[in-house]
Enzyme design. Structure first.
Site, PDB file in Angstrom:
ATOM      1  N   ARG A   1      25.089   9.110  -8.431  1.00  0.00           N
ATOM      2  CA  ARG A   1      24.497   9.119  -7.505  1.00  0.00           C
ATOM      3  C   ARG A   1      25.324  10.090  -6.289  1.00  0.00           C
ATOM      4  O   ARG A   1      25.992   9.316  -5.492  1.00  0.00           O
ATOM      5  CB  ARG A   1      23.392   8.164  -6.564  1.00  0.00           C
TER       6      ARG A   1
ATOM      7  N   SER B   1      16.449   7.066  -8.065  1.00  0.00           N
ATOM      8  CA  SER B   1      15.481   6.321  -7.710  1.00  0.00           C
ATOM      9  C   SER B   1      15.016   6.340  -6.077  1.00  0.00           C
ATOM     10  O   SER B   1      14.044   7.256  -6.327  1.00  0.00           O
ATOM     11  CB  SER B   1      16.194   4.855  -7.599  1.00  0.00           C
ATOM     12  N   HIS B   2      15.139   5.751  -5.126  1.00  0.00           N
ATOM     13  CA  HIS B   2      14.536   5.014  -4.121  1.00  0.00           C
ATOM     14  C   HIS B   2      14.790   6.276  -3.264  1.00  0.00           C
ATOM     15  O   HIS B   2      14.121   6.388  -1.554  1.00  0.00           O
ATOM     16  CB  HIS B   2      14.017   4.044  -3.638  1.00  0.00           C
TER      17      HIS B   2
ATOM     18  N   ASP C   1       8.360   3.270  -6.782  1.00  0.00           N
ATOM     19  CA  ASP C   1       9.645   4.707  -5.942  1.00  0.00           C
ATOM     20  C   ASP C   1       9.645   5.061  -7.097  1.00  0.00           C
ATOM     21  O   ASP C   1       8.602   5.318  -7.975  1.00  0.00           O
ATOM     22  CB  ASP C   1      10.243   3.892  -6.148  1.00  0.00           C
TER      23      ASP C   1
ATOM     24  N   ASP D   1      11.270   6.950  -9.772  1.00  0.00           N
ATOM     25  CA  ASP D   1      11.524   6.523 -11.134  1.00  0.00           C
ATOM     26  C   ASP D   1      10.245   5.435 -11.919  1.00  0.00           C
ATOM     27  O   ASP D   1      10.585   4.770 -13.106  1.00  0.00           O
ATOM     28  CB  ASP D   1      12.654   6.837 -11.461  1.00  0.00           C
TER      29      ASP D   1
ATOM     30  N   ASP E   1      10.625   1.647 -11.436  1.00  0.00           N
ATOM     31  CA  ASP E   1      11.321   0.896 -11.933  1.00  0.00           C
ATOM     32  C   ASP E   1      10.971  -0.096 -10.302  1.00  0.00           C
ATOM     33  O   ASP E   1      10.981  -1.180 -10.869  1.00  0.00           O
ATOM     34  CB  ASP E   1      12.568   1.336 -12.609  1.00  0.00           C
ATOM     35  N   ARG E   2      10.762   0.661  -9.197  1.00  0.00           N
ATOM     36  CA  ARG E   2      10.269  -0.493  -8.245  1.00  0.00           C
ATOM     37  C   ARG E   2       9.093  -0.618  -7.772  1.00  0.00           C
ATOM     38  O   ARG E   2       8.488   0.250  -7.757  1.00  0.00           O
ATOM     39  CB  ARG E   2      11.869  -0.313  -6.899  1.00  0.00           C
TER      40      ARG E   2
ATOM     41  N   THR F   1      24.506  -8.384  -8.161  1.00  0.00           N
ATOM     42  CA  THR F   1      23.246  -7.910  -8.310  1.00  0.00           C
ATOM     43  C   THR F   1      23.185  -7.208  -9.232  1.00  0.00           C
ATOM     44  O   THR F   1      24.817  -5.885  -9.321  1.00  0.00           O
ATOM     45  CB  THR F   1      22.865  -6.788  -6.575  1.00  0.00           C
TER      46      THR F   1
ATOM     47  N   GLU G   1      15.141  -8.891  -8.357  1.00  0.00           N
ATOM     48  CA  GLU G   1      15.610  -8.544  -7.799  1.00  0.00           C
ATOM     49  C   GLU G   1      15.109  -8.602  -5.919  1.00  0.00           C
ATOM     50  O   GLU G   1      13.937  -7.782  -6.344  1.00  0.00           O
ATOM     51  CB  GLU G   1      16.566  -7.943  -7.693  1.00  0.00           C
TER      52      GLU G   1
ATOM     53  N   SER H   1      15.209  -6.179  -4.516  1.00  0.00           N
ATOM     54  CA  SER H   1      14.874  -4.697  -3.721  1.00  0.00           C
ATOM     55  C   SER H   1      13.735  -4.291  -4.627  1.00  0.00           C
ATOM     56  O   SER H   1      13.604  -3.138  -5.184  1.00  0.00           O
ATOM     57  CB  SER H   1      16.422  -4.088  -4.147  1.00  0.00           C
TER      58      SER H   1
ATOM     59  N   LYS I   1      14.330  -2.599 -15.098  1.00  0.00           N
ATOM     60  CA  LYS I   1      12.911  -3.285 -13.875  1.00  0.00           C
ATOM     61  C   LYS I   1      11.739  -2.373 -14.486  1.00  0.00           C
ATOM     62  O   LYS I   1      12.355  -1.322 -14.807  1.00  0.00           O
ATOM     63  CB  LYS I   1      13.562  -3.516 -12.598  1.00  0.00           C
TER      64      LYS I   1
END
Length: 553
Positions: free
Chosen positions: A28, A122-123, A279, A281, A283-284, A348, A367, A369, A380
Site C-alpha cells: 500500500r 482498504s479504508h 469500507d 472493499d 471486508d470491514r 493483528t 479484530e 478494527s 474478514k
C-alpha cells in the site's frame, strides 16, 4: 479469438527497495507513486507472480478484483497483461474490475484457484492524492502468510526484468469468456468476466435464512435500515453511496464514527432502527442502532458469538473455537468461557486466523478494527457480519441497543477505546516504542501502582506480545506491548503495519465492569485514568508535538 498471436515481451527494469509487503502480502503506497515511478507496479506484480512456483503457475487460474478506486482499471490491465505473459492460464475478474475482498476469497475457494490479486487500499482514501494497494490472496482464499510475503520482498530486491503482453486488451464490462492467442503458448489465455456479486451471494444463501431477514425488513413489525457503502459499491437495499467512485466521493471509506458521519447523523434522527457502513472493499463494517447507538467492534464480535444459534450455518456446522487479535477486547473470552470453546489470541492480521480455520480450530474470529468473519471464508467479511446482525434482530425481535444491553447484563461490559496517532515520523514512532518496551519490561515496573484521581491501578504483568501458531509452531514476536492491571484492565501499544511512508501508533484501553448499574457511562470517561497512564509513560504528546490522537474509535 485474436487472429494473430499476441507478442510476449521481456522488459528490463531496476528493483525498488521499498516493496516489502505489509500484513497479508499487500503493498500500500500513495497512488502517485504507482503512477509516476517507472515500472513500480509491474515490478511488484512480477515479484508476486514469481513467488508462485513455476509448476503451480503454468496454466493455473487466478482471481482479480478491485474496490474501484482511482488507478484500478489501469492496474487491472497491467495485471492481466503480466499474468498472461507469466503463464497463468485463466483469470476470473469481476465485471468492470470490481470484486469485494470477501467475494474474491469466495471465488478462489469455489473454483479452486491458485490465488488472487485484489487492488485495494482498504479504508484509505482514494483518488490521485489518495492511496493504492495490491494484495495477494493464496489458494485457501486468505491473505498471503508471512513466508510468502517475505519471498515476494526478496524477489523484488533483485528483480531485473518482467514479462508482459502490452498489446493484450480485455473488455471488463462484458460478461463471459474472452480468449487470446499468445506467442509461444499452446493453449489460449482465457479471461472470464463474472458478475461481481452472484457467486458470493449463492454462498450467503447457504449460510443465512433470507426469509427471516426479509420478514424483518418487510413484515408487519419491519424495521427501517440504513446501509452506507461509502462509495465502495457494495449492493444492498435501503442503501446509500453504493455507486463506485474512484475517489469515494472525497470521503475516507473507513467505517467508524470519525468518517461515517453521514450515517451517524441519519441514525441519530430515530427514523432507522439499524444502520451499517462498509469500507471500500467490503471486508470491514460498523453497526449502529436507533438514535445512533454505537456497537464497537469488540462488542459486536462478542454479541455475534453469543448468538450463533440464530444462524443456520452454525446450527449445522457447530462451533469449534473463537479467535481474536490481541488488541481486541476480551469480551469474546467471556462468551467462550460460557460456551466452553477455546479462544485463540493472535497478532493483528487475518492470515493468522486463516491457519486456525484451515486446521478446523476456529469457527468465528474478529479484530478491533471492525473486521469479523467465520470459516465460511478465509477473509474478514463485513457484508456477512451485517447479515449476521440482521439475523439476530430477526430471531430475538429486539432492537440493537436491547440486544447489546442484555449482553452486557449477562457477561459484563468491556469499556474500550482505540486512539490512533497517524502520520508520525517513523523514527520518532520507533523510538517511542523502543523506549516504552524497555520501560515496561524492566523488573522495576512490575507491580508498580498508578494513582489517577481516586483510581489506583496496580500492574499485574507486562510483555511484548509473542504468538506461537498452534498449527505449525511458527513464532511471531514483538506484536505489541501489553500492560495488564490487577483489575483486568489493559493498556496496549502497537505500531500499525498498514502504513507506508509515515507511521501510525495505536493505543488501546480496556476496562471491565460487571455491575449493570455501571454500564451507562461514556467509554472515554471510564477509561480516562488508563489513558492518562498511557500518555504519561509513553510521552507521546511531548515526543511528537501532538495534542491528541488523529482518530478515536
Amino acid at each position: 479469438m485474436e487472429r494473430n498471436p499476441i507478442p510476449v515481451l521481456t522488459v528490463q527494469t531496476t528493483p525498488y527497495e521499498d516493496q516489502r509487503p505489509t500484513g497479508g502480502g499487500g503493498l500500500r503506497r500513495p497512488t502517485g507513486l504507482f503512477e509516476s515511478e517507472r515500472n513500480y507496479l509491474p515490478n511488484f506484480v512480477q515479484s508476486l507472480l514469481s513467488s508462485v512456483d513455476l509448476r503451480d503457475r503454468q496454466g493455473c487460474t487466478m482471481v482479480v478484483g478491485s474496490d474501484g478506486r482511482y488507478f484500478s482499471k489501469t492496474a487491472i490491465e497491467i495485471v492481466v497483461q503480466m499474468a498472461a505473459a507469466n503463464g497463468i492460464g485463466r483469470l476470473v475478474i469481476g465485471q468492470n474490475g470490481i470484486l469485494s475482498t470477501p467475494a474474491v476469497s469466495c471465488i478462489i475457494r469455489k473454483i479452486k484457484a491458485a490465488g488472487g490479486i485484489i487492488l485495494t487500499a482498504s479504508h484509505s482514501p482514494g483518488g490521485p492524492g489518495g492511496e493504492f494497494g495490491v494484495k495477494f490472496e493464496v489458494a485457501n482464499g486468505g491473505p498471503a502468510p508471512d513466508v510468502v510475503s517475505d519471498k515476494i520482498y526478496q524477489i523484488s530486491k533483485t528483480l531485473e526484468e518482467y514479462a508482459i503482453c502490452p498489446d493484450l486488451r480485455v473488455d471488463l464490462s462484458r460478461l463471459g469468456r474472452q480468449e487470446f492467442d499468445l506467442e509461444n503458448k499452446f493453449k489460449p489465455f482465457r479471461v472470464e468476466i463474472v458478475d461481481s456479486v452472484d457467486i458470493y451471494l449463492n454462498l450467503l444463501r447457504n449460510i443465512f435464512d433470507f426469509n427471516a431477514i426479509r420478514n424483518l425488513l418487510t413484515g408487519p413489525n419491519q424495521i427501517k435500515i440504513r446501509i452506507d457503502a461509502m462509495n465502495g459499491g457494495a449492493p444492498a437495499n435501503s442503501a446509500i453511496n453504493c455507486i463506485p467512485l474512484e475517489d469515494f466521493g472525497g470521503q475516507r471509506p473507513d467505517p467508524n464514527l470519525t468518517y461515517a458521519t453521514a450515517l451517524l447523523e441519519a441514525m441519530r434522527g430515530g427514523e432507522y432502527g439499524f444502520g451499517a457502513a462498509f469500507d471500500a472493499d467490503g471486508d470491514r463494517y460498523m453497526i449502529l442502532g436507533q438514535n445512533g447507538f454505537f456497537v464497537n467492534a469488540s462488542d459486536s464480535l462478542a454479541v455475534i458469538a453469543a448468538n450463533l444459534s440464530c444462524i443456520p450455518y452454525f446450527c449445522q456446522m457447530g462451533v469449534r473455537g473463537f479467535g481474536r487479535s490481541m488488541p481486541t477486547s476480551t469480551a469474546l473470552d467471556k462468551v467462550a468461557k460460557v460456551m466452553k470453546v477455546p479462544v485463540y489470541e493472535t497478532p493483528t492480521g487475518w492470515r493468522y486466523f486463516s491457519n486456525l480455520m484451515d486446521s478446523g480450530r476456529c469457527s468465528l474470529c474478529g479484530e478491533e478494527s471492525f473486521g469479523t468473519g467465520s470459516d465460511h471464508l478465509r477473509e474478514k467479511d463485513g457484508l456477512w457480519a451485517v447479515l449476521v446482525w440482521l439475523s439476530i434482530l430477526a430471531a430475538r425481535k429486539q432492537s440493537v441497543e436491547e440486544i447489546v444491553r442484555d449482553h452486557w447484563a449477562k457477561f459484563g461490559r468491556h469499556y474500550y477505546c482505540r486512539f490512533d496517532y497517524e502520520a508520525l515520523e517513523p523514527r520518532t514512532a520507533y523510538f517511542i516504542m523502543r523506549d516504552l518496551e524497555a520501560l515496561i519490561t524492566d523488573k522495576s515496573f512490575s507491580h508498580q501502582q498508578f494513582a489517577v484521581g481516586s483510581s489506583i491501578y496496580s500492574v499485574e504483568r507486562t510483555d511484548s506480545f509473542e504468538y506461537i501458531d498452534p498449527v505449525d509452531g511458527t513464532v511471531t514476536k514483538r506484536q505489541g506491548l501489553r500492560i495488564v492491571f490487577s483489575d483486568a484492565s489493559r493498556l496496549i501499544f502497537r505500531m500499525s503495519a498498514s502504513s507506508h511512508v509515515r507511521a501510525t501508533l495505536r493505543i488501546y484501553a480496556e476496562s471491565y465492569e460487571k455491575d449493570p448499574s455501571q454500564h451507562n457511562k461514556e467509554p472515554q470517561a471510564v477509561l480516562s485514568p488508563l489513558i492518562a497512564i498511557a500518555l504519561k509513560i509513553s510521552q507521546i504528546h511531548e515526543r511528537t508535538g501532538r495534542k491528541g490522537p488523529t482518530v478515536i474509535t
